[in-house]
Scaffold this motif. Structure first.
Motif, PDB file in Angstrom:
ATOM      1  N   ILE A 158      20.683  22.371 -10.018  1.00 16.05           N
ATOM      2  CA  ILE A 158      20.804  22.957  -8.673  1.00 16.05           C
ATOM      3  C   ILE A 158      19.406  23.151  -8.102  1.00 16.05           C
ATOM      4  N   GLN A 159      19.105  22.490  -6.957  1.00 14.03           N
ATOM      5  CA  GLN A 159      17.795  22.584  -6.321  1.00 14.03           C
ATOM      6  C   GLN A 159      17.803  23.720  -5.300  1.00 14.03           C
ATOM      7  N   SER A 184       6.174  22.120  -7.743  1.00 13.58           N
ATOM      8  CA  SER A 184       6.461  23.178  -6.772  1.00 13.58           C
ATOM      9  C   SER A 184       7.953  23.328  -6.500  1.00 13.58           C
ATOM     10  N   GLN A 185       8.727  22.415  -7.056  1.00  9.99           N
ATOM     11  CA  GLN A 185      10.167  22.472  -6.823  1.00  9.99           C
ATOM     12  C   GLN A 185      10.808  23.603  -7.631  1.00  9.99           C
TER      13      GLN A 185
END
Length: 445
Positions: free
Chosen positions: A309-310, A318-319
């Motif tokens: 899950i983003q 950095s994500q």
């Protein structure tokens, strides 16, 4: 050739004022129509590009909300699967309890030879049962010879264990459990031995109306029952393990050794337990089927799939995201074996109490594993839902911030337009007056 028209200063000033008012009114009308005070970079470059950046990020986060929602649904589908499987395991526990509650007919049991005779009953005026229970273990007449003394009118007699052996012992073995106990020969009766056996938790004992000592295992395992005597605890226990004095209480020496003979079951298969086997196996099979159906949108966390899950619009280090590794859930992985009607390796024999006890422990362990998986899913679900709420709130903040930079104040703009309309009317009046002033020269002709 077109001649230039010369306007008086008053007329030119009035026309200029009208043009300025009209230009401002047009700009205000555009703001009221769009709801924005900054419609292009020309209006305010800093505010325009800042608002565009904020709106772009808000749009990207809004796009991620669908992925977050799908992730939450995937976790919830797995969680619902865990809940349903838990109910199936609890049903399996109920089935095992029904089997355990069945009065099994295959308990290992044996009745020894009678410890009292009809002649003794006639002499004592007691029942065979009471005479047997009251008999002393040791030779009450003394001496070194192991001589059994019959009951008389004043005595219940004895079993004739030599007076030199001052210690008695019992040894009871069932499966991997062994119970031993020693006590003094003096004043010890068959009743004392019966009471001691009943304390063991391995077997029970009683003397029947025939005067026979009966020993019955508490489970289905073959029971080794040994009775012995000696000059001290150690020798008495050694004698008991071999059944050295079993014949004195009506049993054979081989009854003490499980591997040789022991007290075996009657090998009668319980119909009640047999009928529960199919029910147990059907419930067990449903665990596998249910786990396979607990997926969402092609991802099943109960079949070892991975859900990602983003949470933000960035990439690389950095994500921000949440990776959830699923587990392959099945009856075998939970340690729940199939049930059978016989003793087979890797299966649960419903006719055997020890196997049923093992099945009970396995089911309890399965519930513990399910609780652990459920707890992990719950924690991940909490994180995903929290980030979903945060993302929604953040997109609102970004949108509001962009609006604050470019949005027009409708009330203020409407008031400005009304003021400009008034100025426009005044400018038109001024132009009319200027024209009248210019026309005064015509009166000279």
């Amino acid at each position: 050739m077109i001649m230039a028209v010369t306007l008086s200063a008053g007329v030119r000033s009035a026309v200029s004022s009208l043009s300025s008012v009209q230009s401002q009114a047009t700009a205000i009308q555009n703001r009221l129509a769009t709801g924005k005070k900054v419609n292009s970079a020309i209006d305010n470059p800093v505010n325009y590009f800042t608002a565009a950046s904020l709106n772009e990020r808000s749009s990207q986060l809004t796009g991620l909300l669908d992925g977050i929602s799908n992730g939450i649904q995937t976790i919830q589908a797995a969680s619902k699967g865990i809940d349903a499987i838990t109910k199936l395991v609890q049903s399996l526990q109920s089935t095992v309890k029904q089997a355990q509650a069945d009065a099994a007919q295959n308990r290992p049991t044996k009745a020894g030879t009678a410890l009292a005779t009809a002649t003794e009953a006639a002499v004592t005026s007691k029942s065979l049962k009471d005479i047997a229970l009251d008999k002393s273990i040791g030779d009450i007449t003394g001496g070194t010879a192991a001589t059994a003394d019959a009951a008389t009118a004043s005595s219940s007699g004895d079993l004739g264990i030599a007076a030199a052996n001052t210690k008695l012992a019992i040894s009871i073995t069932a499966g991997s459990t062994t119970y031993t106990k020693t006590f003094d020969t003096a004043n010890t009766t068959v009743r004392d031995v019966v009471n001691e056996i009943n304390k063991s938790g391995v077997a029970t004992a009683f003397v029947d109306e025939k005067g026979q000592l009966n020993v019955k295992g508490n489970g289905s395992e073959t029971v080794g029952f040994g009775f012995g005597s000696g000059t001290d605890d150690a020798t008495a226990l050694t004698s008991a393990a071999a059944g050295g004095d079993n014949t004195a209480i009506g049993f054979a020496a081989a009854d003490a050794v499980v591997a040789t003979s022991g007290l075996t079951s009657s090998n009668v298969t319980s119909a009640v337990r047999s009928n529960l086997i199919q029910q147990y196996n059907d419930l067990r099979d449903q665990i596998d089927q249910l786990a396979k159906d607990a997926g969402y949108n092609g991802v099943n966390l109960l079949q070892g799939d991975k859900a990602s899950i983003q949470f933000n619009e960035k990439t690389g280090s950095s994500q921000s995201k949440l990776d959830i590794q699923g587990t392959t859930l099945s009856a075998d992985n939970l340690g729940i074996s199939q049930a059978t009607n016989t003793q087979l390796a890797g299966f649960t024999n419903f006719q055997n109490d020890a196997d049923l006890d093992t099945a009970t422990k396995s089911l309890t362990g399965a519930l513990t594993s399910l609780k652990s998986i459920s707890s992990s899913l719950g924690a991940n679900l909490s994180v995903a839902q929290t980030r979903q709420d945060f993302t929604k709130d953040l997109t609102n903040v970004l949108t509001q911030g962009a609006d604050n930079l470019v949005a027009a104040d409708g009330n203020q703009e409407a008031a400005n337009l009304l003021a400009l309309q008034t100025r426009q009317q005044l400018s038109q009046t001024a132009l009319s007056l200027s024209n009248q002033s210019d026309q005064a020269i015509l009166r000279l002709f």
